[in-house]
Motif scaffolding. Structure first.
Motif, PDB file in Angstrom:
ATOM      1  N   ARG A   1       0.828  -1.198   0.000  1.00 19.24           N
ATOM      2  CA  ARG A   1       0.000   0.000   0.000  1.00 19.24           C
ATOM      3  C   ARG A   1       0.863   1.248   0.000  1.00 19.24           C
ATOM      4  O   ARG A   1       1.790   1.374   0.780  1.00 19.24           O
ATOM      5  CB  ARG A   1      -0.902  -0.007   1.239  1.00 19.24           C
TER       6      ARG A   1
ATOM      7  N   SER B   1       0.585   5.720  -0.511  1.00 15.04           N
ATOM      8  CA  SER B   1      -0.295   6.882  -0.599  1.00 15.04           C
ATOM      9  C   SER B   1       0.515   8.156  -0.440  1.00 15.04           C
ATOM     10  O   SER B   1       1.606   8.157   0.133  1.00 15.04           O
ATOM     11  CB  SER B   1      -1.377   6.847   0.492  1.00 15.04           C
TER      12      SER B   1
ATOM     13  N   GLY C   1      -4.847   6.095  -3.071  1.00 11.69           N
ATOM     14  CA  GLY C   1      -4.496   4.741  -2.662  1.00 11.69           C
ATOM     15  C   GLY C   1      -5.318   4.248  -1.487  1.00 11.69           C
ATOM     16  O   GLY C   1      -6.389   4.761  -1.158  1.00 11.69           O
ATOM     17  N   TYR C   2      -4.815   3.224  -0.816  1.00  5.24           N
ATOM     18  CA  TYR C   2      -5.531   2.585   0.282  1.00  5.24           C
ATOM     19  C   TYR C   2      -5.825   3.557   1.419  1.00  5.24           C
ATOM     20  O   TYR C   2      -6.853   3.450   2.096  1.00  5.24           O
ATOM     21  CB  TYR C   2      -4.700   1.407   0.801  1.00  5.24           C
ATOM     22  N   TYR C   3      -4.935   4.509   1.632  1.00  4.86           N
ATOM     23  CA  TYR C   3      -5.072   5.404   2.780  1.00  4.86           C
ATOM     24  C   TYR C   3      -5.745   6.733   2.425  1.00  4.86           C
ATOM     25  O   TYR C   3      -5.666   7.694   3.200  1.00  4.86           O
ATOM     26  CB  TYR C   3      -3.706   5.659   3.400  1.00  4.86           C
TER      27      TYR C   3
END
Length: 461
Positions: free
Chosen positions: A393, A395, A410-412
């Motif tokens: 991941r 970000s 992204g994921y965050y």
């Protein structure tokens, strides 16, 4: 014809002209015009055949159909940014009594409001808008085709509702608001609700013979926010530059990014094709790049606007025929031609203008369990957190001004990143959405959830 030729290499210009020449000839379009934008400026205009006996240029109007929806979406996002509404508000809160008020404003923008694709008969694109003077005439007795929020189903009436919402909250006609808040600030002087000379006429080309039939040009009335506008390659080039980077006079870079971000659950066929829909913008993956923009069509006209933000390129293609050239494919090809022939030069590296030593202390490796991440500082004050391995991941984060950062992608995305300090001011760990990142794998001095085995690391003998 072409203009601003010095901006691109001769070989690139020749390849662009050849591509639109093939599109016009094979698509059997009476005329076809195109533009390429690089670095926020139009760097090439091209055209094939004629309008009223003259070669069209970047100032000749064509009808742009559903690209109008992107303009309407900009007006709605402006209302959100001003705090007049929230995208999660049901339409009923601001525009009561429509019969479709359960859908949220975001769902209408993303075509997930469950509404019908078209208004009730007769065919709205080929009949006068005077036949549908009220919203009830646009929606019909059964406006819904699907449960609200469950699937993407492209809806022209949905954008009619959004245009009515703009009128209700601004207290002025949709087109008047559009001109005041978008067209004039961006300098789009050749974009209008009704054709202004010089403009192309719309034609139907016979499928089995090289003959043509003029198409009617109707005022869409209530349906105008879904497809009324006329524009030029010159104006749409400027609009594309705005959609790529924003303009604080109209809409911020963050808000246009939100428009370009997929917001609707894609259909199975769309997943296979790599397509999605944001807030008033179509998203497609083609040739290894993400393209955003919108297509448009009305009887007699085809329009396509495509942007590759990563390549800093955009293309516009307009044609005056009901069917024929695949204008979105052509626009994507124009972007690809320039991107491959003249790749974007990276921005020169420059050191930070000043050093924040407390922030500099956070740069470098951090461990999430045993996986190593690197926190890097950017010149614009953002930070990034990414694994050193290929997978994982990653970000970017924007500073909040209070020692914390919010994830941008992204994921965050949307998650909060904080540096947690001990009483003596030394950083203990990073907290990212409850995940603990430490300077050493399972650092004994940090509050690792679950604790750290007191015997520490060991081998197996």
């Amino acid at each position: 014809m072409t203009s601003l030729q010095e901006e691109l290499l001769p070989g690139t210009r020749r390849a662009l002209l050849r591509r639109i020449a093939i599109a016009q000839a094979e698509g059997r379009s009476p005329s076809l015009v195109a533009a390429v934008v690089r670095g926020g400026q139009a760097v090439w205009h091209g055209a094939r055949t004629s309008v009223d006996g003259h070669g069209p240029d970047e100032n000749v109007q064509y009808r742009i159909g559903s690209i109008t929806k992107t303009f309407t979406a900009v007006l709605v996002l402006r209302l959100r940014d001003e705090g007049v509404l929230d995208l999660g508000d049901p339409l009923e809160k601001h525009l009561p009594g429509t019969g479709a008020g359960e859908a949220t404003i975001a769902e209408l923008l993303a075509h997930t409001g469950g509404l019908a694709a078209e208004s009730p008969a007769p065919w709205w694109e080929r009949t006068s808008g005077s036949l549908r003077p009220e919203l009830a005439d646009v929606l019909g007795e059964q406006p819904h085709r699907h449960p609200v929020g469950r699937r993407h189903h492209y809806s022209n009436p949905g954008y009619t509702l959004l245009g009515a919402l703009v009128e209700e909250l601004r207290g002025a006609p949709w087109e008047e608001v559009l001109r005041r808040e978008v067209l004039e600030p961006l300098g789009l002087r050749r974009t209008s609700g009704r054709p202004q000379a010089p403009h192309a006429g719309g034609w139907a080309v016979h499928p089995w013979a090289d003959v043509m039939l003029p198409e009617p040009i109707e005022d869409l009335g209530r349906m105008a926010p879904a497809g009324q506008l006329w524009s030029t390659t010159g104006d749409l080039a400027r609009f594309a530059a705005f959609l790529a980077k924003g303009d604080d006079r109209v809409l911020s870079a963050e808000s246009v990014l939100e428009m370009r971000t997929p917001a609707a659950p894609p259909e199975v066929d769309d997943v296979a094709a790599g397509t999605a829909y944001g807030l008033g913008m179509q998203v497609q993956h083609r040739d290894g790049r993400m393209l955003v923009g919108h297509s448009g069509s009305l009887p007699g006209f085809l329009a396509g606007l495509v942007i590759s933000v990563e390549d800093d390129l955009a293309a516009v293609v307009l044609a005056n025929c009901t069917s024929g050239p695949l204008v979105m494919t052509v626009a994507a090809d124009l972007v690809r031609i320039v991107a491959e022939a003249e790749p974007r030069l990276p921005e020169p590296w420059r050191p930070l203008p000043e050093v924040d030593h407390s922030l500099l202390q956070l740069a470098g490796p951090w461990y999430w369990g045993t996986q190593v991440f690197a926190l890097r500082l950017a010149a614009d004050g953002d930070v990034s957190l990414a694994p050193l391995s290929v997978n994982g991941r990653r970000s970017r984060f924007r500073a909040n001004g209070d020692g914390s950062w919010t994830g941008l992608d992204g994921y965050y995305a949307g998650e909060l990143l904080r540096a947690v300090r001990r009483p003596d001011g030394v950083v203990s760990h990073l907290d990212l959405g409850s995940f603990v990142f430490t300077r050493q794998p399972y650092d004994e001095g940090a509050p690792v959830p679950g604790g750290v085995d007191p015997e520490g690391w060991r081998g197996i003998g």
